[in-house]
Scaffold this motif. Sequence first.
Motif, PDB file in Angstrom:
ATOM      1  N   UNK A  51      21.355  90.459   7.835  1.00  0.00           N
ATOM      2  CA  UNK A  51      20.193  89.825   8.146  1.00  0.00           C
ATOM      3  C   UNK A  51      19.251  90.346   8.894  1.00  0.00           C
ATOM      4  N   UNK A  52      19.615  91.090   9.883  1.00  0.00           N
ATOM      5  CA  UNK A  52      18.508  91.733  10.856  1.00  0.00           C
ATOM      6  C   UNK A  52      17.520  92.675  10.105  1.00  0.00           C
ATOM      7  N   UNK A  53      17.858  93.212   9.107  1.00  0.00           N
ATOM      8  CA  UNK A  53      16.878  93.984   8.333  1.00  0.00           C
ATOM      9  C   UNK A  53      15.685  93.294   7.971  1.00  0.00           C
ATOM     10  N   UNK A  54      16.188  92.073   7.034  1.00  0.00           N
ATOM     11  CA  UNK A  54      15.069  91.074   6.640  1.00  0.00           C
ATOM     12  C   UNK A  54      14.586  90.419   7.835  1.00  0.00           C
ATOM     13  N   UNK A  55      15.027  90.119   8.891  1.00  0.00           N
ATOM     14  CA  UNK A  55      14.493  89.385   9.974  1.00  0.00           C
ATOM     15  C   UNK A  55      13.152  90.357  10.406  1.00  0.00           C
ATOM     16  N   UNK A  56      13.418  91.469  10.534  1.00  0.00           N
ATOM     17  CA  UNK A  56      12.659  92.565  11.000  1.00  0.00           C
ATOM     18  C   UNK A  56      11.412  92.643  10.136  1.00  0.00           C
ATOM     19  N   UNK A  57      11.575  92.687   8.636  1.00  0.00           N
ATOM     20  CA  UNK A  57      10.718  92.908   7.779  1.00  0.00           C
ATOM     21  C   UNK A  57       9.633  91.711   7.716  1.00  0.00           C
ATOM     22  N   UNK A  58      10.246  90.538   8.017  1.00  0.00           N
ATOM     23  CA  UNK A  58       9.571  89.118   7.787  1.00  0.00           C
ATOM     24  C   UNK A  58       8.690  89.195   8.955  1.00  0.00           C
ATOM     25  N   UNK A  59       9.251  89.678  10.401  1.00  0.00           N
ATOM     26  CA  UNK A  59       8.473  89.857  11.532  1.00  0.00           C
ATOM     27  C   UNK A  59       7.122  90.617  11.362  1.00  0.00           C
ATOM     28  N   UNK A  60       7.302  91.792  10.544  1.00  0.00           N
ATOM     29  CA  UNK A  60       6.302  92.639  10.457  1.00  0.00           C
ATOM     30  C   UNK A  60       5.588  92.142   9.371  1.00  0.00           C
ATOM     31  N   UNK A  61       5.664  91.396   8.597  1.00  0.00           N
ATOM     32  CA  UNK A  61       4.656  90.552   7.657  1.00  0.00           C
ATOM     33  C   UNK A  61       3.974  89.600   8.471  1.00  0.00           C
ATOM     34  N   UNK A  62       4.697  88.711   9.270  1.00  0.00           N
ATOM     35  CA  UNK A  62       3.831  87.986  10.184  1.00  0.00           C
ATOM     36  C   UNK A  62       2.939  88.632  10.927  1.00  0.00           C
ATOM     37  N   UNK A  63       3.280  89.583  11.907  1.00  0.00           N
ATOM     38  CA  UNK A  63       2.235  90.527  12.353  1.00  0.00           C
ATOM     39  C   UNK A  63       1.224  91.064  11.689  1.00  0.00           C
ATOM     40  N   UNK A  64       1.474  91.603  10.731  1.00  0.00           N
ATOM     41  CA  UNK A  64       0.236  92.227   9.837  1.00  0.00           C
ATOM     42  C   UNK A  64      -0.740  90.806   9.635  1.00  0.00           C
ATOM     43  N   UNK A  65      -0.135  89.894   8.782  1.00  0.00           N
ATOM     44  CA  UNK A  65      -1.070  88.623   8.621  1.00  0.00           C
ATOM     45  C   UNK A  65      -1.879  88.284   9.762  1.00  0.00           C
ATOM     46  N   UNK A  66      -1.444  88.154  10.966  1.00  0.00           N
ATOM     47  CA  UNK A  66      -1.929  87.686  12.212  1.00  0.00           C
ATOM     48  C   UNK A  66      -3.031  88.808  12.742  1.00  0.00           C
ATOM     49  N   UNK A  67      -2.725  90.097  12.488  1.00  0.00           N
ATOM     50  CA  UNK A  67      -3.765  91.033  13.046  1.00  0.00           C
ATOM     51  C   UNK A  67      -4.683  91.228  12.067  1.00  0.00           C
ATOM     52  N   UNK A  68      -4.372  91.477  10.836  1.00  0.00           N
ATOM     53  CA  UNK A  68      -5.121  91.874   9.752  1.00  0.00           C
ATOM     54  C   UNK A  68      -6.222  90.894   8.984  1.00  0.00           C
ATOM     55  N   UNK A  69      -5.783  89.676   8.909  1.00  0.00           N
ATOM     56  CA  UNK A  69      -6.617  88.597   8.299  1.00  0.00           C
ATOM     57  C   UNK A  69      -7.957  88.580   8.930  1.00  0.00           C
ATOM     58  N   UNK A  70      -8.874  88.570   8.378  1.00  0.00           N
ATOM     59  CA  UNK A  70     -10.313  88.157   9.114  1.00  0.00           C
ATOM     60  C   UNK A  70     -10.426  87.003   9.597  1.00  0.00           C
ATOM     61  N   UNK A  71     -11.014  86.807  10.710  1.00  0.00           N
ATOM     62  CA  UNK A  71     -11.350  85.306  11.470  1.00  0.00           C
ATOM     63  C   UNK A  71     -12.384  84.629  10.545  1.00  0.00           C
ATOM     64  N   UNK A  72     -12.086  83.353  10.830  1.00  0.00           N
ATOM     65  CA  UNK A  72     -12.912  82.351  10.076  1.00  0.00           C
ATOM     66  C   UNK A  72     -14.354  82.547  10.282  1.00  0.00           C
ATOM     67  N   UNK A  73     -15.216  82.751   9.262  1.00  0.00           N
ATOM     68  CA  UNK A  73     -16.627  82.861   9.367  1.00  0.00           C
ATOM     69  C   UNK A  73     -17.368  81.528   9.563  1.00  0.00           C
ATOM     70  N   UNK A  74     -18.224  81.557  10.202  1.00  0.00           N
ATOM     71  CA  UNK A  74     -19.115  80.168  10.533  1.00  0.00           C
ATOM     72  C   UNK A  74     -20.110  80.154   9.936  1.00  0.00           C
TER      73      UNK A  74
END
Length: 74
Positions: A51-74
């Motif tokens: 499992x550690x490989x897949x836990x690391x990959x899922x952590x990278x996906x969450x980090x990518x989503x948190x960093x790269x998705x744009x902020x909510x426009x007003x």
Amino acid sequence: MSCLARLIMMLIGFHLMAGASVQFVFDLNEVHHSSDGVFWMEFFKELVTRPPLYVMISGMVFLFIGVCFPQKSR
């Protein structure tokens, strides 16, 4: 995505990646050691079945989503 949601996604990603890195260290200690060093091929063969490989990959996906998705426009 709001600033709070981005922060939460990044914290989840960091947490999963930290947990996976600790699991990698314990898995590396389980690999049989020789006098020359670690059998890296044996470690990498076992890595895809644990499992550690897949836990690391899922952590990278969450980090990518948190960093790269744009902020909510007003």
